[in-house]
Motif scaffolding. Structure first.
Motif, PDB file in Angstrom:
ATOM      1  N   HIS A   1       0.831  -1.202   0.000  1.00 62.66           N
ATOM      2  CA  HIS A   1       0.000   0.000   0.000  1.00 62.66           C
ATOM      3  C   HIS A   1       0.867   1.254   0.000  1.00 62.66           C
ATOM      4  O   HIS A   1       0.496   2.279  -0.593  1.00 62.66           O
ATOM      5  CB  HIS A   1      -0.917  -0.004   1.219  1.00 62.66           C
ATOM      6  CG  HIS A   1      -1.778   1.215   1.348  1.00 62.66           C
ATOM      7  ND1 HIS A   1      -2.837   1.473   0.505  1.00 62.66           N
ATOM      8  CD2 HIS A   1      -1.712   2.275   2.217  1.00 62.66           C
ATOM      9  CE1 HIS A   1      -3.400   2.624   0.852  1.00 62.66           C
ATOM     10  NE2 HIS A   1      -2.730   3.120   1.876  1.00 62.66           N
ATOM     11  N   HIS A   2       2.024   1.176   0.634  1.00 60.40           N
ATOM     12  CA  HIS A   2       2.938   2.316   0.700  1.00 60.40           C
ATOM     13  C   HIS A   2       3.958   2.296  -0.440  1.00 60.40           C
ATOM     14  O   HIS A   2       4.944   3.044  -0.409  1.00 60.40           O
ATOM     15  CB  HIS A   2       3.654   2.331   2.047  1.00 60.40           C
ATOM     16  CG  HIS A   2       2.733   2.614   3.188  1.00 60.40           C
ATOM     17  ND1 HIS A   2       2.953   2.136   4.469  1.00 60.40           N
ATOM     18  CD2 HIS A   2       1.579   3.324   3.261  1.00 60.40           C
ATOM     19  CE1 HIS A   2       1.976   2.539   5.265  1.00 60.40           C
ATOM     20  NE2 HIS A   2       1.133   3.266   4.544  1.00 60.40           N
ATOM     21  N   ASN A   3       3.729   1.413  -1.434  1.00 65.29           N
ATOM     22  CA  ASN A   3       4.554   1.369  -2.651  1.00 65.29           C
ATOM     23  C   ASN A   3       6.004   0.970  -2.392  1.00 65.29           C
ATOM     24  O   ASN A   3       6.894   1.346  -3.157  1.00 65.29           O
ATOM     25  CB  ASN A   3       4.511   2.718  -3.377  1.00 65.29           C
ATOM     26  CG  ASN A   3       3.126   3.086  -3.846  1.00 65.29           C
ATOM     27  OD1 ASN A   3       2.474   2.314  -4.542  1.00 65.29           O
ATOM     28  ND2 ASN A   3       2.654   4.257  -3.457  1.00 65.29           N
ATOM     29  N   LEU A   4       6.226   0.213  -1.328  1.00 56.25           N
ATOM     30  CA  LEU A   4       7.577  -0.223  -1.017  1.00 56.25           C
ATOM     31  C   LEU A   4       7.857  -1.637  -1.522  1.00 56.25           C
ATOM     32  O   LEU A   4       9.022  -2.020  -1.671  1.00 56.25           O
ATOM     33  CB  LEU A   4       7.822  -0.151   0.492  1.00 56.25           C
ATOM     34  CG  LEU A   4       7.703   1.259   1.081  1.00 56.25           C
ATOM     35  CD1 LEU A   4       7.931   1.223   2.582  1.00 56.25           C
ATOM     36  CD2 LEU A   4       8.670   2.212   0.408  1.00 56.25           C
ATOM     37  N   ILE A   5       6.817  -2.403  -1.749  1.00 53.43           N
ATOM     38  CA  ILE A   5       6.973  -3.721  -2.367  1.00 53.43           C
ATOM     39  C   ILE A   5       5.892  -3.891  -3.425  1.00 53.43           C
ATOM     40  O   ILE A   5       4.887  -3.168  -3.436  1.00 53.43           O
ATOM     41  CB  ILE A   5       6.888  -4.879  -1.349  1.00 53.43           C
ATOM     42  CG1 ILE A   5       5.462  -5.013  -0.802  1.00 53.43           C
ATOM     43  CG2 ILE A   5       7.900  -4.708  -0.216  1.00 53.43           C
ATOM     44  CD1 ILE A   5       5.241  -6.295  -0.015  1.00 53.43           C
ATOM     45  N   ASN A   6       6.116  -4.847  -4.300  1.00 56.40           N
ATOM     46  CA  ASN A   6       5.119  -5.221  -5.303  1.00 56.40           C
ATOM     47  C   ASN A   6       4.656  -6.644  -5.021  1.00 56.40           C
ATOM     48  O   ASN A   6       5.480  -7.538  -4.797  1.00 56.40           O
ATOM     49  CB  ASN A   6       5.706  -5.142  -6.714  1.00 56.40           C
ATOM     50  CG  ASN A   6       6.074  -3.731  -7.117  1.00 56.40           C
ATOM     51  OD1 ASN A   6       5.352  -2.788  -6.808  1.00 56.40           O
ATOM     52  ND2 ASN A   6       7.202  -3.573  -7.799  1.00 56.40           N
ATOM     53  N   LEU A   7       3.345  -6.843  -5.019  1.00 59.01           N
ATOM     54  CA  LEU A   7       2.778  -8.179  -4.856  1.00 59.01           C
ATOM     55  C   LEU A   7       2.397  -8.699  -6.235  1.00 59.01           C
ATOM     56  O   LEU A   7       1.512  -8.153  -6.894  1.00 59.01           O
ATOM     57  CB  LEU A   7       1.553  -8.123  -3.933  1.00 59.01           C
ATOM     58  CG  LEU A   7       1.818  -7.654  -2.494  1.00 59.01           C
ATOM     59  CD1 LEU A   7       0.508  -7.561  -1.715  1.00 59.01           C
ATOM     60  CD2 LEU A   7       2.790  -8.593  -1.796  1.00 59.01           C
ATOM     61  N   VAL A   8       3.083  -9.747  -6.660  1.00 54.22           N
ATOM     62  CA  VAL A   8       2.888 -10.295  -8.000  1.00 54.22           C
ATOM     63  C   VAL A   8       2.072 -11.581  -7.887  1.00 54.22           C
ATOM     64  O   VAL A   8       2.506 -12.527  -7.220  1.00 54.22           O
ATOM     65  CB  VAL A   8       4.237 -10.591  -8.689  1.00 54.22           C
ATOM     66  CG1 VAL A   8       4.002 -11.132 -10.092  1.00 54.22           C
ATOM     67  CG2 VAL A   8       5.097  -9.336  -8.714  1.00 54.22           C
TER      68      VAL A   8
END
Length: 232
Positions: free
Chosen positions: A57-64
Motif C-alpha cells: 500500500h505504501h509502494n515499497l513492495i510489489n505483490l505479483v
C-alpha cells in the motif's frame, strides 16, 4: 520456568522491514518469501501477509500474483517524480519550521545529528543512511505537519530504494568515506536558528539535488539478498 518468547506485533515486523529498506539492506527486486519471513520473525503467515499488504500500500513492495512479494523497483520517470515531490513537500516543511523554530526544536535536531555522527564514528553506514533519511522526517514532525510528514515518510523510503537501484559507484564510495557526512544537516539547523527561510529552503534544495546527482538514471542493479542475514 522457561519464558515463552513474545511474538512481534505486526507493527514491529513492518518497522523492521521498513528500517531494512531505509538502510538499503534490501535491494530493489529482492523477493520476500513468506515462509522465510515467518521463520525470521517467528510469527504467523497471516501476520506476514498483513505486513506485506501494508508495505505494498505504501509502494515499497510489489505483490505479483502467483509469484510473491518483491521489493519495489522504480522506473526512471518514477525516480525523477519522487525527487520532484520531495522538493515540493520539503520546501513547505522547511518554511513552517523556520516560522515556529524554538531552542527545544534545535536541541531535537542536534540530538538527531549527533546520532548520525555516532553511526559514522562506529562505521555503521547502514544506520547512518537510515538516520539521514529520518532527519527529514524529524523536520516534518517538528514543523507539526502530520499529513505532509506522512506523505514524506513514504517518499523518503522510496528514495532509499531508488538510491540502492541507481546510485553511481563513485557516489557510493564517497558516501562510505565521507569525512563530514552530516555537514549539510548542520547547515540547515543553523539556517533554522537564524530564521532564514530562503537560506534554509536553498540549502534543502541543494541537499536534494546532491542526492539526485549521485544517481545514474540510465541503469540500475538487481540484488539477491539473504533475508535471514538481515533480520537475524
Amino acid at each position: 520456568m522457561t519464558k515463552t518468547k513474545r511474538k512481534p506485533s505486526d507493527d514491529e515486523v513492518y518497522n523492521r522491514i521498513w528500517s531494512a529498506i531505509m538502510e538499503r539492506k534490501l535491494q530493489p527486486g529482492t523477493r520476500l518469501k513468506e515462509e522465510d519471513l515467518c521463520e525470521v520473525f517467528e510469527t504467523s503467515r497471516g501476520g506476514i501477509r498483513k505486513v506485506l499488504q501494508r508495505l505494498a500500500h505504501h509502494n515499497l513492495i510489489n505483490l505479483v500474483p502467483n509469484s510473491g512479494a518483491y521489493v519495489a523497483k522504480a522506473t526512471v520517470k518514477e525516480a525523477r517524480e519522487v525527487f520532484q515531490a520531495r522538493r515540493l513537500i520539503e520546501t513547505e516543511l522547511v518554511r513552517e519550521l523556520v516560522r515556529t523554530f524554538t531552542p527545544a526544536k534545535r536541541q531535537a535536531l542536534e540530538e538527531h545529528v549527533a546520532l548520525e555522527e555516532q553511526a559514522h564514528r562506529d562505521g555503521d553506514l547502514n544506520r547512518r543512511i537510515r538516520l539521514s533519511g529520518e532527519f527529514h522526517l524529524k523536520i516534518g514532525e517538528l514543523a507539526d505537519k502530520q499529513v505532509l510528514t506522512h506523505f514524506l515518510r513514504e517518499i523518503v523510503s522510496r528514495t532509499s530504494l531508488i538510491i540502492a537501484q541507481y546510485q553511481l559507484a563513485s557516489a557510493r564510495h564517497a558516501e562510505e568515506t565521507a569525512a563530514h557526512p552530516c555537514c549539510e544537516h548542520r547547515g540547515l539547523i543553523e539556517a533554522f536558528e537564524k530564521r532564514d527561510a530562503d537560506g534554509a529552503i536553498s540549502l534543502m534544495m541543494e541537499h536534494l539535488c546532491h542526492l539526485e546527482e549521485q544517481l545514474d538514471l540510465a541503469s540500475g542493479i538487481n540484488g539477491a539478498i539473504d533475508l535471514k542475514s538481515i533480520f537475524s
